[in-house]
Enzyme design. Structure first.
Site, PDB file in Angstrom:
ATOM      1  NE  ARG A 133     -54.085  24.540 -71.847  1.00  0.00           N
ATOM      2  CZ  ARG A 133     -53.663  23.696 -70.795  1.00  0.00           C
ATOM      3  NH1 ARG A 133     -53.166  22.294 -71.131  1.00  0.00           N
ATOM      4  NH2 ARG A 133     -53.920  24.145 -69.504  1.00  0.00           N
ATOM      5  CD  GLU A 232     -47.800  25.555 -66.287  1.00  0.00           C
ATOM      6  OE1 GLU A 232     -48.489  26.749 -66.136  1.00  0.00           O
ATOM      7  OE2 GLU A 232     -48.013  24.530 -65.767  1.00  0.00           O
ATOM      8  NE  ARG A 236     -49.589  24.822 -71.593  1.00  0.00           N
ATOM      9  CZ  ARG A 236     -49.913  25.367 -70.474  1.00  0.00           C
ATOM     10  NH1 ARG A 236     -50.796  26.445 -70.664  1.00  0.00           N
ATOM     11  NH2 ARG A 236     -49.352  24.894 -69.453  1.00  0.00           N
ATOM     12  CB  CYS A 278     -47.920  22.043 -64.043  1.00  0.00           C
ATOM     13  SG  CYS A 278     -49.139  21.462 -62.794  1.00  0.00           S
ATOM     14  CB  THR A 280     -52.523  20.061 -63.407  1.00  0.00           C
ATOM     15  OG1 THR A 280     -51.845  21.077 -64.113  1.00  0.00           O
ATOM     16  CG2 THR A 280     -52.555  20.131 -61.987  1.00  0.00           C
ATOM     17  NE  ARG A 287     -57.588  25.801 -69.623  1.00  0.00           N
ATOM     18  CZ  ARG A 287     -58.548  26.867 -69.557  1.00  0.00           C
ATOM     19  NH1 ARG A 287     -59.833  26.507 -69.036  1.00  0.00           N
ATOM     20  NH2 ARG A 287     -58.345  28.054 -70.083  1.00  0.00           N
ATOM     21  NE  ARG A 316     -58.749  27.065 -65.270  1.00  0.00           N
ATOM     22  CZ  ARG A 316     -57.438  26.998 -65.598  1.00  0.00           C
ATOM     23  NH1 ARG A 316     -56.927  27.728 -66.578  1.00  0.00           N
ATOM     24  NH2 ARG A 316     -56.799  25.609 -65.366  1.00  0.00           N
ATOM     25  CD  GLU A 321     -53.363  27.934 -63.077  1.00  0.00           C
ATOM     26  OE1 GLU A 321     -52.427  28.374 -63.955  1.00  0.00           O
ATOM     27  OE2 GLU A 321     -53.439  27.260 -62.442  1.00  0.00           O
TER      28      GLU A 321
HETATM   29  P1  ADP Z   1     -54.233  27.781 -70.590  1.00  0.00           P
HETATM   30  O1  ADP Z   1     -55.463  27.129 -71.082  1.00  0.00           O
HETATM   31  O2  ADP Z   1     -53.180  27.558 -71.753  1.00  0.00           O
HETATM   32  O3  ADP Z   1     -53.834  27.044 -69.172  1.00  0.00           O
HETATM   33  P2  ADP Z   1     -55.144  30.239 -69.462  1.00  0.00           P
HETATM   34  O4  ADP Z   1     -56.427  29.441 -68.710  1.00  0.00           O
HETATM   35  O5  ADP Z   1     -54.133  30.727 -68.458  1.00  0.00           O
HETATM   36  O6  ADP Z   1     -54.228  29.131 -70.452  1.00  0.00           O
HETATM   37  O7  ADP Z   1     -55.675  31.377 -70.532  1.00  0.00           O
HETATM   38  C1  ADP Z   1     -54.732  31.960 -71.228  1.00  0.00           C
HETATM   39  C2  ADP Z   1     -55.680  32.841 -72.124  1.00  0.00           C
HETATM   40  O8  ADP Z   1     -56.600  32.079 -72.910  1.00  0.00           O
HETATM   41  C3  ADP Z   1     -56.240  33.874 -71.443  1.00  0.00           C
HETATM   42  O9  ADP Z   1     -56.229  35.191 -71.788  1.00  0.00           O
HETATM   43  C4  ADP Z   1     -57.805  33.370 -71.326  1.00  0.00           C
HETATM   44  O10 ADP Z   1     -58.624  34.298 -71.082  1.00  0.00           O
HETATM   45  C5  ADP Z   1     -57.839  32.534 -72.797  1.00  0.00           C
HETATM   46  N1  ADP Z   1     -58.843  31.688 -72.890  1.00  0.00           N
HETATM   47  C6  ADP Z   1     -59.118  30.636 -72.165  1.00  0.00           C
HETATM   48  N2  ADP Z   1     -60.072  30.161 -72.649  1.00  0.00           N
HETATM   49  C7  ADP Z   1     -60.756  31.054 -73.558  1.00  0.00           C
HETATM   50  C8  ADP Z   1     -62.038  30.726 -74.311  1.00  0.00           C
HETATM   51  N3  ADP Z   1     -62.982  29.638 -74.218  1.00  0.00           N
HETATM   52  N4  ADP Z   1     -62.246  31.830 -75.128  1.00  0.00           N
HETATM   53  C9  ADP Z   1     -61.337  32.803 -75.356  1.00  0.00           C
HETATM   54  N5  ADP Z   1     -60.262  33.077 -74.666  1.00  0.00           N
HETATM   55  C10 ADP Z   1     -60.062  31.814 -73.854  1.00  0.00           C
HETATM   56  N1  DAR Z   2     -50.115  27.343 -59.403  1.00  0.00           N
HETATM   57  C1  DAR Z   2     -49.664  26.246 -59.305  1.00  0.00           C
HETATM   58  C2  DAR Z   2     -49.977  25.207 -60.499  1.00  0.00           C
HETATM   59  C3  DAR Z   2     -51.513  24.803 -60.635  1.00  0.00           C
HETATM   60  C4  DAR Z   2     -52.024  24.293 -61.773  1.00  0.00           C
HETATM   61  N2  DAR Z   2     -51.841  25.198 -62.875  1.00  0.00           N
HETATM   62  C5  DAR Z   2     -50.806  25.388 -64.006  1.00  0.00           C
HETATM   63  N3  DAR Z   2     -50.146  24.453 -63.936  1.00  0.00           N
HETATM   64  N4  DAR Z   2     -51.118  26.244 -64.674  1.00  0.00           N
HETATM   65  C6  DAR Z   2     -50.208  25.241 -57.821  1.00  0.00           C
HETATM   66  O1  DAR Z   2     -49.475  24.518 -57.358  1.00  0.00           O
HETATM   67  O2  DAR Z   2     -51.149  25.998 -57.511  1.00  0.00           O
END
Ligand code: ADP
Ligand code: DAR
Length: 370
Positions: A133, A232, A236, A278, A280, A287, A316, A321
């Site tokens: 993404r 956020e 995305r 953010c 990050t 990501r 993770r 997250e």
């Molecule tokens: P972002 O990558 O946009 O920060 P998150 O890490 O919060 O989002 O993940 C958002 C959703 O995407 C969650 O339901 C997570 O399980 C899903 N997800 C992330 N990576 C994968 C993957 N490799 N395969 C399937 N689902 C994924």
């Molecule tokens: N939880 C916030 C953001 C950390 C990075 N993750 C994001 N942006 N989704 C923190 O300052 O820990």
């Protein structure tokens, strides 16, 4: 999503955009606070910035509120507009340099050429699914932290107009969260398509205001191309599919990036690249992650984490997250976002997951020979 500087004519109800407040004194942080906000909001930086507002009227109090309310934050700040990174540079540049190793004079460079992915698909035996993404925000609006209800609806309207023009594999349907039934919403979250809700860090940053108004998800017919709207970040853009064919997932995302960039005016600057809420997520905003099954390696977290660190990837849980692993499945993704191109960061993820799978195989052989 071409957009002008004009705001829609509707007058916002009071409170629909947070009001800037000036802090009288530097907030206190509890002993042991490890956030980058706590580390870099020195008395000097506070005095420099306490009365500053960015071009959208975003104040220091708004910028740091999430890290003040949540002292266990790792970062602690969320920007209010593309101009926040300039108006609050004495704080933002320090946070960016600490997290990304990216200096104020550095310039981010992009490369979306998927033909440079010189690797084979990773084995489906270990790789449950691949998701890549990128985060984007529109150039002429405040970010979600400062946007008004009317402006957020305008972003959603522009997005829906663009989604209606998608053709071929990208064609699909927008699902408005405000009218989505709970069962559908919970299933989309369980299936890893839709964002969760109620994150306390986003809440304290003002990103959940008027939830779920103006939020939603675009999904193509094959459910391999999705776009989150007004979570956020304002967008995305996501490519995902089962298995470990990283190149196929990145090629789809690269093609979508090319198509969307022709119709959207995203917020970029030549120092940090793509602007994100953010810090990050600046630079590429990318990501790349694989849900990978590592039941043996995950029993040795020291080795697991060493492989992750050596390959610039992070470990993770499987629901995004702050979530936990389930059934020995972990979300492994690139940690770096800026100062490296999209192609390089996809290679980071490939290298990390490849090394983890090799180690898992070693452990399988060791177990088999006993
Ligand atoms: P972002 O990558 O946009 O920060 P998150 O890490 O919060 O989002 O993940 C958002 C959703 O995407 C969650 O339901 C997570 O399980 C899903 N997800 C992330 N990576 C994968 C993957 N490799 N395969 C399937 N689902 C994924
Ligand atoms: N939880 C916030 C953001 C950390 C990075 N993750 C994001 N942006 N989704 C923190 O300052 O820990």
């Amino acid at each position: 999503m071409g957009c002008s500087n004009s705001r829609s004519g509707e007058v916002d109800k009071p409170g629909s955009a947070p009001k800037a407040v000036a802090l009288q004194k530097k907030p206190e942080f509890p002993a042991g606070c490890k956030s980058l906000l706590c580390k870099y909001l020195t008395d000097d930086v506070f005095n420099q910035l306490k009365n500053v507002q960015d071009k959208f009227g975003f104040s220091l109090a708004e910028l740091i509120n999430s890290g003040v309310v949540n002292p266990n934050s790792s970062i602690g700040v969320y920007a209010g507009s593309p101009d926040t990174y300039i108006a609050f540079a004495p704080l933002m540049d320090k946070i960016i340099e600490d997290y990304h190793g990216f200096k104020p004079a550095d310039k981010h460079v992009s490369d979306w050429d998927a033909s440079k992915c010189n690797f084979e698909a990773l084995e489906d035996k270990y790789c449950i699914s691949t998701r890549i993404r990128f985060a984007r925000n529109l150039a002429d609006f405040p970010l979600g932290t400062k946007i008004s209800k009317t402006e957020r609806k305008e972003v959603e309207k522009l997005a829906k107009e663009a989604f209606g023009k998608f053709e071929g594999e990208m064609a699909g349907q927008y699902h408005d969260l405000a009218t989505m039934d709970k069962e559908t919403q919970n299933q989309l979250i369980a299936d890893h398509f839709l964002f969760k809700e109620g994150d306390k860090y986003l809440e304290a940053a003002g990103l959940n205001r008027e939830w779920p108004d103006g939020r939603g998800i675009f999904i193509n017919k094959a459910k391999t191309f999705l776009i989150w709207v007004n979570e956020e970040d304002q967008f995305r853009v996501i490519s995902m599919q089962n298995g470990g064919d990283i190149k196929a997932v990145f090629t789809r995302l690269s093609n979508a990036h090319g198509t969307i960039n022709k119709v959207a005016k995203f917020a970029y600057n030549d120092h940090i690249g793509a602007v994100a809420t953010c810090p990050t997520n600046i630079g590429t905003g990318l990501r790349a992650s694989i849900h990978v099954k590592l039941p043996l390696l995950s029993k040795d977290m020291a080795t697991f984490e060493k492989i992750a660190s050596d390959n610039h990837v992070q470990i993770r849980g499987i629901h995004g997250e702050h979530s936990e692993s389930e059934g020995g499945i972990y979300d492994i993704s690139n940690k770096r976002r800026i100062g490296f191109s999209e192609v390089q960061l996809v290679h980071d993820m490939y290298n990390g997951v490849k090394a983890m799978i090799e180690k898992e195989k070693e452990l399988e052989h060791a177990h088999a020979s006993h």
